[in-house]
Design a protein around this motif. Structure first.
Motif, PDB file in Angstrom:
ATOM      1  N   VAL A  11      -5.341   2.009   2.623  1.00 52.89           N
ATOM      2  CA  VAL A  11      -4.135   0.735   2.680  1.00 52.89           C
ATOM      3  C   VAL A  11      -2.847   0.988   2.827  1.00 52.89           C
ATOM      4  O   VAL A  11      -2.196   1.489   1.783  1.00 52.89           O
ATOM      5  CB  VAL A  11      -4.469  -0.239   1.296  1.00 52.89           C
ATOM      6  N   SER A  12      -2.583   1.396   4.055  1.00 45.55           N
ATOM      7  CA  SER A  12      -1.326   1.986   4.580  1.00 45.55           C
ATOM      8  C   SER A  12      -1.239   1.510   5.921  1.00 45.55           C
ATOM      9  O   SER A  12      -1.951   1.024   6.541  1.00 45.55           O
ATOM     10  CB  SER A  12      -1.280   3.262   4.312  1.00 45.55           C
ATOM     11  N   ALA A  13      -0.208   2.144   6.514  1.00 47.06           N
ATOM     12  CA  ALA A  13       0.090   1.538   8.180  1.00 47.06           C
ATOM     13  C   ALA A  13       0.883   2.444   8.731  1.00 47.06           C
ATOM     14  O   ALA A  13       2.239   2.984   7.950  1.00 47.06           O
ATOM     15  CB  ALA A  13       0.459   0.181   8.111  1.00 47.06           C
ATOM     16  N   GLY A  24       0.687  -1.176   0.073  1.00 47.91           N
ATOM     17  CA  GLY A  24       0.012   0.052   0.003  1.00 47.91           C
ATOM     18  C   GLY A  24       0.904   1.286   0.144  1.00 47.91           C
ATOM     19  O   GLY A  24       2.196   1.243  -0.305  1.00 47.91           O
ATOM     20  N   ALA A  25       0.131   2.540   0.253  1.00 50.58           N
ATOM     21  CA  ALA A  25       0.881   3.767   0.191  1.00 50.58           C
ATOM     22  C   ALA A  25       1.922   3.746   1.385  1.00 50.58           C
ATOM     23  O   ALA A  25       1.631   3.475   2.317  1.00 50.58           O
ATOM     24  CB  ALA A  25      -0.198   4.815   0.436  1.00 50.58           C
ATOM     25  N   PRO A  26       3.220   4.412   0.932  1.00 50.92           N
ATOM     26  CA  PRO A  26       3.965   4.523   2.004  1.00 50.92           C
ATOM     27  C   PRO A  26       3.599   5.495   3.073  1.00 50.92           C
ATOM     28  O   PRO A  26       2.819   6.248   2.870  1.00 50.92           O
ATOM     29  CB  PRO A  26       5.359   5.137   1.191  1.00 50.92           C
ATOM     30  N   ALA A  27       4.010   5.236   4.313  1.00 55.80           N
ATOM     31  CA  ALA A  27       3.533   6.034   5.550  1.00 55.80           C
ATOM     32  C   ALA A  27       4.253   7.604   5.235  1.00 55.80           C
ATOM     33  O   ALA A  27       5.401   7.709   4.477  1.00 55.80           O
ATOM     34  CB  ALA A  27       3.932   5.733   6.705  1.00 55.80           C
ATOM     35  N   VAL A  28       3.637   8.578   5.725  1.00 54.53           N
ATOM     36  CA  VAL A  28       3.999   9.914   5.825  1.00 54.53           C
ATOM     37  C   VAL A  28       4.978  10.370   7.053  1.00 54.53           C
ATOM     38  O   VAL A  28       4.048  10.191   7.973  1.00 54.53           O
ATOM     39  CB  VAL A  28       2.942  10.876   5.288  1.00 54.53           C
ATOM     40  N   PRO A  29       6.067  11.120   7.064  1.00 49.90           N
ATOM     41  CA  PRO A  29       6.759  11.313   8.649  1.00 49.90           C
ATOM     42  C   PRO A  29       5.686  12.621   9.049  1.00 49.90           C
ATOM     43  O   PRO A  29       5.382  13.437   8.333  1.00 49.90           O
ATOM     44  CB  PRO A  29       8.009  11.726   7.974  1.00 49.90           C
ATOM     45  N   VAL A  30       5.931  12.146  10.396  1.00 49.68           N
ATOM     46  CA  VAL A  30       5.003  13.522  11.204  1.00 49.68           C
ATOM     47  C   VAL A  30       6.116  13.993  12.101  1.00 49.68           C
ATOM     48  O   VAL A  30       5.919  14.657  13.121  1.00 49.68           O
ATOM     49  CB  VAL A  30       3.858  12.819  12.105  1.00 49.68           C
ATOM     50  N   VAL A  31       7.526  13.490  11.817  1.00 50.76           N
ATOM     51  CA  VAL A  31       8.577  14.082  12.515  1.00 50.76           C
ATOM     52  C   VAL A  31       9.517  14.883  11.459  1.00 50.76           C
ATOM     53  O   VAL A  31       9.569  14.810  10.597  1.00 50.76           O
ATOM     54  CB  VAL A  31       9.229  13.133  13.540  1.00 50.76           C
ATOM     55  N   ALA A  32      10.312  15.747  12.181  1.00 60.64           N
ATOM     56  CA  ALA A  32      11.587  16.463  11.366  1.00 60.64           C
ATOM     57  C   ALA A  32      12.789  16.134  11.999  1.00 60.64           C
ATOM     58  O   ALA A  32      12.930  15.862  12.940  1.00 60.64           O
ATOM     59  CB  ALA A  32      11.133  17.984  11.306  1.00 60.64           C
ATOM     60  N   LYS A  33      13.832  16.611  10.925  1.00 62.42           N
ATOM     61  CA  LYS A  33      15.126  16.243  11.618  1.00 62.42           C
ATOM     62  C   LYS A  33      15.580  16.975  12.841  1.00 62.42           C
ATOM     63  O   LYS A  33      14.920  18.228  12.902  1.00 62.42           O
ATOM     64  CB  LYS A  33      16.413  16.764  10.345  1.00 62.42           C
ATOM     65  N   GLY A  34      16.129  16.508  13.807  1.00 60.49           N
ATOM     66  CA  GLY A  34      16.414  17.283  15.022  1.00 60.49           C
ATOM     67  C   GLY A  34      15.446  16.885  15.929  1.00 60.49           C
ATOM     68  O   GLY A  34      15.624  17.473  17.347  1.00 60.49           O
ATOM     69  N   ASP A  35      14.295  16.529  15.692  1.00 60.76           N
ATOM     70  CA  ASP A  35      13.093  16.111  16.811  1.00 60.76           C
ATOM     71  C   ASP A  35      13.725  15.128  17.890  1.00 60.76           C
ATOM     72  O   ASP A  35      14.309  14.092  17.282  1.00 60.76           O
ATOM     73  CB  ASP A  35      11.810  15.664  16.280  1.00 60.76           C
ATOM     74  N   LYS A  36      13.370  15.299  18.848  1.00 60.09           N
ATOM     75  CA  LYS A  36      13.266  14.201  20.083  1.00 60.09           C
ATOM     76  C   LYS A  36      12.135  13.229  19.763  1.00 60.09           C
ATOM     77  O   LYS A  36      11.064  13.835  19.807  1.00 60.09           O
ATOM     78  CB  LYS A  36      13.431  14.818  21.324  1.00 60.09           C
ATOM     79  N   VAL A  37      12.486  12.028  19.860  1.00 60.52           N
ATOM     80  CA  VAL A  37      11.258  10.945  20.073  1.00 60.52           C
ATOM     81  C   VAL A  37      11.619  10.092  20.997  1.00 60.52           C
ATOM     82  O   VAL A  37      12.899   9.897  21.635  1.00 60.52           O
ATOM     83  CB  VAL A  37      11.329  10.273  18.519  1.00 60.52           C
ATOM     84  N   LEU A  38      10.310   9.523  21.563  1.00 61.83           N
ATOM     85  CA  LEU A  38      10.503   8.332  22.615  1.00 61.83           C
ATOM     86  C   LEU A  38       9.949   7.061  21.915  1.00 61.83           C
ATOM     87  O   LEU A  38       9.306   7.066  21.035  1.00 61.83           O
ATOM     88  CB  LEU A  38       9.579   8.668  23.810  1.00 61.83           C
ATOM     89  N   ALA A  39      10.355   6.061  22.506  1.00 69.25           N
ATOM     90  CA  ALA A  39       9.867   4.548  22.211  1.00 69.25           C
ATOM     91  C   ALA A  39       8.473   4.567  22.154  1.00 69.25           C
ATOM     92  O   ALA A  39       7.972   5.016  23.161  1.00 69.25           O
ATOM     93  CB  ALA A  39      10.563   3.635  22.868  1.00 69.25           C
ATOM     94  N   GLY A  40       7.817   4.166  20.952  1.00 64.95           N
ATOM     95  CA  GLY A  40       6.362   4.135  21.145  1.00 64.95           C
ATOM     96  C   GLY A  40       5.797   5.284  20.501  1.00 64.95           C
ATOM     97  O   GLY A  40       4.260   5.431  20.357  1.00 64.95           O
ATOM     98  N   GLN A  41       6.295   6.478  19.971  1.00 70.43           N
ATOM     99  CA  GLN A  41       6.010   7.416  19.519  1.00 70.43           C
ATOM    100  C   GLN A  41       5.581   7.302  17.847  1.00 70.43           C
ATOM    101  O   GLN A  41       6.402   6.679  17.484  1.00 70.43           O
ATOM    102  CB  GLN A  41       7.091   8.614  19.649  1.00 70.43           C
ATOM    103  N   LYS A  42       4.667   7.718  17.612  1.00 69.61           N
ATOM    104  CA  LYS A  42       4.328   7.609  16.178  1.00 69.61           C
ATOM    105  C   LYS A  42       5.229   8.614  15.240  1.00 69.61           C
ATOM    106  O   LYS A  42       5.299  10.027  15.584  1.00 69.61           O
ATOM    107  CB  LYS A  42       2.905   8.094  15.740  1.00 69.61           C
ATOM    108  N   ILE A  43       5.991   8.111  14.519  1.00 67.66           N
ATOM    109  CA  ILE A  43       6.838   8.907  13.594  1.00 67.66           C
ATOM    110  C   ILE A  43       6.493   8.889  12.089  1.00 67.66           C
ATOM    111  O   ILE A  43       6.901   9.843  11.360  1.00 67.66           O
ATOM    112  CB  ILE A  43       8.313   8.646  13.660  1.00 67.66           C
ATOM    113  N   ALA A  44       5.617   8.280  11.740  1.00 73.42           N
ATOM    114  CA  ALA A  44       5.083   8.544  10.395  1.00 73.42           C
ATOM    115  C   ALA A  44       3.519   7.816  10.234  1.00 73.42           C
ATOM    116  O   ALA A  44       3.403   7.040  11.091  1.00 73.42           O
ATOM    117  CB  ALA A  44       5.897   7.502   9.314  1.00 73.42           C
ATOM    118  N   GLU A  45       2.659   8.492   9.770  1.00 71.48           N
ATOM    119  CA  GLU A  45       1.228   8.225   9.717  1.00 71.48           C
ATOM    120  C   GLU A  45       0.856   7.486   8.428  1.00 71.48           C
ATOM    121  O   GLU A  45       1.407   7.539   7.437  1.00 71.48           O
ATOM    122  CB  GLU A  45       0.359   9.247  10.137  1.00 71.48           C
TER     123      GLU A  45
END
Length: 439
Positions: free
Chosen positions: A69-71, A43-64
């Motif tokens: 038909v996508s994930a 299906g369609a590739p996911a779309v990033p919801v973060v940008a370079k330099g962002d801090k992330v945590l485990a379990g955080q959505k980084i692409a929607e």
């Protein structure tokens, strides 16, 4: 149907499972950067919801998800987004990926509390599965929420847990059934909650008597769940063969399992469904078998998705001797890879490292019309003839002789005394025809 449930055709290759089946699953924490390709599903590739330099945590959505038909994709470690750029994936392509620098702290997000299953509506359960980014983890990568949303849910009679694991060398489902059978049974119950008239089937090959015993004990008071010991034979775990063996219902390439009143999911997928619905946690881990005679310490690892393959080889004690062939997946349905500097994804089931490449050493000869390929073909087609049509690009004849019914299991290539690459030729032709249909 009797006690031993099976299908037409099939083969008994060397199974290689003894290399890794008796060692418990080992948890692995990645050391280097994690790479999350945006295409880890059909299906369609996911779309990033973060940008370079962002801090992330485990379990955080980084692409929607980019459509139905996508994930979505989630970070599996805490750290900093280092780049969003094309990176090589296991099939050799470069795919746009999110690169996260691991800070080694493994800090996780706070997950929202979840309602008990009995209080959830069908829509809420499917939304949880969709939101968790779950896809078919047996290798297909089809978004699971789509599979669990057939047009007429009340016409689904069976929800089948594919516990066959017929592919040689792979033992991840076996270890999961031995070590965490409750999660599998509970996940099957979640799936059953979506289909008012369905019964659950745990379909296990009879070369796993210990798993069959454990699952029967766990489900003895569950009137809606049955354990079915299937005859051990490759490709017992292929969807069409599994449905036929477990229910006696037959489908062809024009139909979906739902057309036969069935929904089939792999063990790891069902465990992920359980985790999403009962704990509210997204898909972050999978079990990967690292095995083969070139590996020092073959075993199964619980891997954070995005971990580099080099690290898994290290965890398995490195190479005994330099492998001549490295396969992603098993020897029958997997594919050769040329670079280990690639990330594990949602569909990465195994890494098989071999000291001999028997296939490349074979010199194909002319067909001797022995008919063995026809005998073993579970799709009941004529592989030798289809391969001839494929090699000469005779599309009409290929379709007339039901070339699209091939499930690409590799039985014909395996059994052919002339060592003809039958499956490979048929597979190429099928790709061309499917490509034209899409256009």
């Amino acid at each position: 149907m009797g006690g031993r449930l099976t299908f037409h055709g099939g083969i008994h290759p060397y199974d290689g499972k003894d290399l890794s089946k008796d060692k418990p699953i080992l948890d692995v924490n990645p050391k280097g950067d994690l790479v999350y390709p945006l295409s880890q599903h059909i299906g369609a590739p996911a779309v990033p919801v973060v940008a370079k330099g962002d801090k992330v945590l485990a379990g955080q959505k980084i692409a929607e998800a980019a459509g139905y038909v996508s994930a979505p994709i989630y970070a599996t470690v805490s750290g900093t987004v280092k780049a969003i750029e094309p990176r090589r994936v296991v099939v050799g392509d470069s795919v746009m990926s999110i690169v996260v620098e691991n800070d080694g702290k493994y800090e996780e997000v706070e997950y929202a509390p979840v309602k008990p299953l009995s209080e959830m509506t069908r829509e809420e359960i499917i939304e949880k599965i969709k939101e968790a980014g779950i896809v078919g983890m047996g290798g297909a990568g089809f978004p699971t929420h789509v599979k669990l949303s057939p047009k007429e849910p009340d016409k689904i009679d069976y929800v089948i847990a594919n516990c066959a694991e017929c592919e040689p060398y792979l033992t991840s489902d076996y270890r999961r059934m031995l070590e965490e059978p409750e999660k599998l049974v509970e996940g099957l119950k979640v799936s059953l909650a979506l289909f008012p008239n369905a019964k659950g089937i745990l379909a296990v090959e009879d070369n796993k008597p210990d798993c069959i015993h454990i699952l029967k004990e766990l489900t003895k008071d569950e009137p809606d769940i049955q354990v079915k010991p299937l005859k051990t034979k490759y490709p017992q775990g292929a969807e069409r063969q599994l449905i036929y063996a477990a229910t006696g219902r037959a489908i062809d390439s024009t139909k979906l399992p739902a057309d036969a009143g069935c929904v089939v999911n792999n063990v790891d997928t069902i465990v992920a469904i359980n985790r999403a619905v009962r704990e509210g946690k997204p898909l972050m881990y999978r079990i990967v078998t690292v095995t083969g005679d070139a590996i020092n310490n073959p075993r199964n690892f619980r891997v954070r998705i995005g971990t580099n393959y080099h690290e898994l080889i290290e965890e398995a004690g490195g190479f005994k001797e330099e492998p001549v062939k490295i396969i992603s997946g098993g020897p029958m349905m997997g594919f050769g890879i040329f670079d280990l500097d690639v990330p594990t994804t949602k569909t990465a089931s195994a890494l098989l490292c071999l000291t001999r490449d028997d296939v490349s050493a074979m010199e194909p000869g002319p067909c001797i019309n022995c008919g063995r390929c026809v005998e073993v073909c579970p799709g009941r087609v004529l592989p030798s003839r289809l391969a001839d049509f494929a090699e000469h690009y005779e599309e009409e004849k290929f379709l007339k002789y039901n070339g699209m019914e091939c499930c690409e299991c590799g039985c014909c290539s395996f059994i052919c005394p002339a060592k003809r690459p039958l499956t490979q030729s048929i597979k190429s032709m099928r790709k061309i025809i499917l490509g034209k249909k899409k256009k």
